[in-house]
Write a protein that holds these residues in place. Sequence first.
Motif, PDB file in Angstrom:
ATOM      1  N   LYS A 158     -51.441   6.306 -20.705  1.00 20.11           N
ATOM      2  CA  LYS A 158     -52.215   5.926 -21.057  1.00 20.11           C
ATOM      3  C   LYS A 158     -52.183   4.406 -20.711  1.00 20.11           C
ATOM      4  O   LYS A 158     -52.392   4.031 -21.828  1.00 20.11           O
ATOM      5  CB  LYS A 158     -51.701   6.285 -22.411  1.00 20.11           C
ATOM      6  CG  LYS A 158     -52.286   7.393 -23.559  1.00 20.11           C
ATOM      7  CD  LYS A 158     -52.069   7.834 -24.637  1.00 20.11           C
ATOM      8  CE  LYS A 158     -52.138   8.462 -25.355  1.00 20.11           C
ATOM      9  NZ  LYS A 158     -51.758   9.096 -26.625  1.00 20.11           N
ATOM     10  N   GLN A 182     -55.254   5.289 -28.090  1.00 22.02           N
ATOM     11  CA  GLN A 182     -54.644   4.322 -27.469  1.00 22.02           C
ATOM     12  C   GLN A 182     -54.625   3.825 -26.137  1.00 22.02           C
ATOM     13  O   GLN A 182     -53.478   3.899 -25.361  1.00 22.02           O
ATOM     14  CB  GLN A 182     -52.637   4.160 -27.906  1.00 22.02           C
ATOM     15  CG  GLN A 182     -52.915   3.862 -29.384  1.00 22.02           C
ATOM     16  CD  GLN A 182     -51.435   3.574 -29.687  1.00 22.02           C
ATOM     17  OE1 GLN A 182     -50.373   4.170 -29.548  1.00 22.02           O
ATOM     18  NE2 GLN A 182     -50.665   2.868 -31.172  1.00 22.02           N
ATOM     19  N   ASN A 184     -55.481   2.906 -21.941  1.00 23.00           N
ATOM     20  CA  ASN A 184     -55.435   1.158 -22.464  1.00 23.00           C
ATOM     21  C   ASN A 184     -56.877   0.964 -20.839  1.00 23.00           C
ATOM     22  O   ASN A 184     -57.175   1.021 -20.189  1.00 23.00           O
ATOM     23  CB  ASN A 184     -54.546   0.425 -20.924  1.00 23.00           C
ATOM     24  CG  ASN A 184     -54.601  -0.412 -20.888  1.00 23.00           C
ATOM     25  OD1 ASN A 184     -55.165  -1.722 -20.923  1.00 23.00           O
ATOM     26  ND2 ASN A 184     -54.171  -0.894 -18.967  1.00 23.00           N
TER      27      ASN A 184
END
Length: 242
Positions: A158, A182, A184
């Motif tokens: 992530k 979450q 990126n």
Amino acid sequence: MKDLLEPFLYPHNILLYGLLLACICYRKKGLWLLLVFYYLMGNTFIANQVRHWYISNTTQQRLILPLQSDPVLYVVLGCGGSAQQLPACATARLQQLSKELAQRSNADLPATVLITTRYCQPYLDYLQQRVTQLAVDCYDAGDNTYQEFSSLAMRLDKTQSLRFITSDFHSWRVSKLVAEYQFNATIGAASTQTFRAVNCGLNCMFTVNLTNLDFYSKLMAEFSSYAVYRLGGERLTGAASD
């Protein structure tokens, strides 16, 4: 003059004014409600305002933005199809991906792409005919978007920079899932006919357009699907929500 008057003679507009006449003659609340619903769902001026609202709402989340730097991985969300054929939505997403790959700062280096679909070969064939510098992985991540994200969350790092490629009518739901998990990530939304504003002249406030019904059906499907996911979670979608 022809362009101004001709839309009033279309069958769906004759029905609109037939309903208006019935409302005036019979003065029934049910008829007035039917007239208002039919007008609001089909009026081009109103539909164009909703299109503008949807696009503004998704872009303001700072997810659907031009890339400031090249992502580590492009993730193309699957769009159905068969082992022999690509659907139009998948073609649009791969075209969006090809355009973004050509605009990379290091376009001469191989790009890493992950595709989540059950039928990989048509996707791979399409890409390999158009992009030479490519490292592609493809796998079946599930039956719906929620299962795809649940699977990707277990598979991906992530913290790495990701770029999700999807369709414009799908982008709101994808942006919600990107935030929930979450990642990126930013989102590249392939343009479709659904959210392109319909040409609107002086007669648009007084007529209806049946193409707007397709727009509203996709918009309602987008919101209701996410609502089912939030309320029903794993029991209904196969992927749990927070």
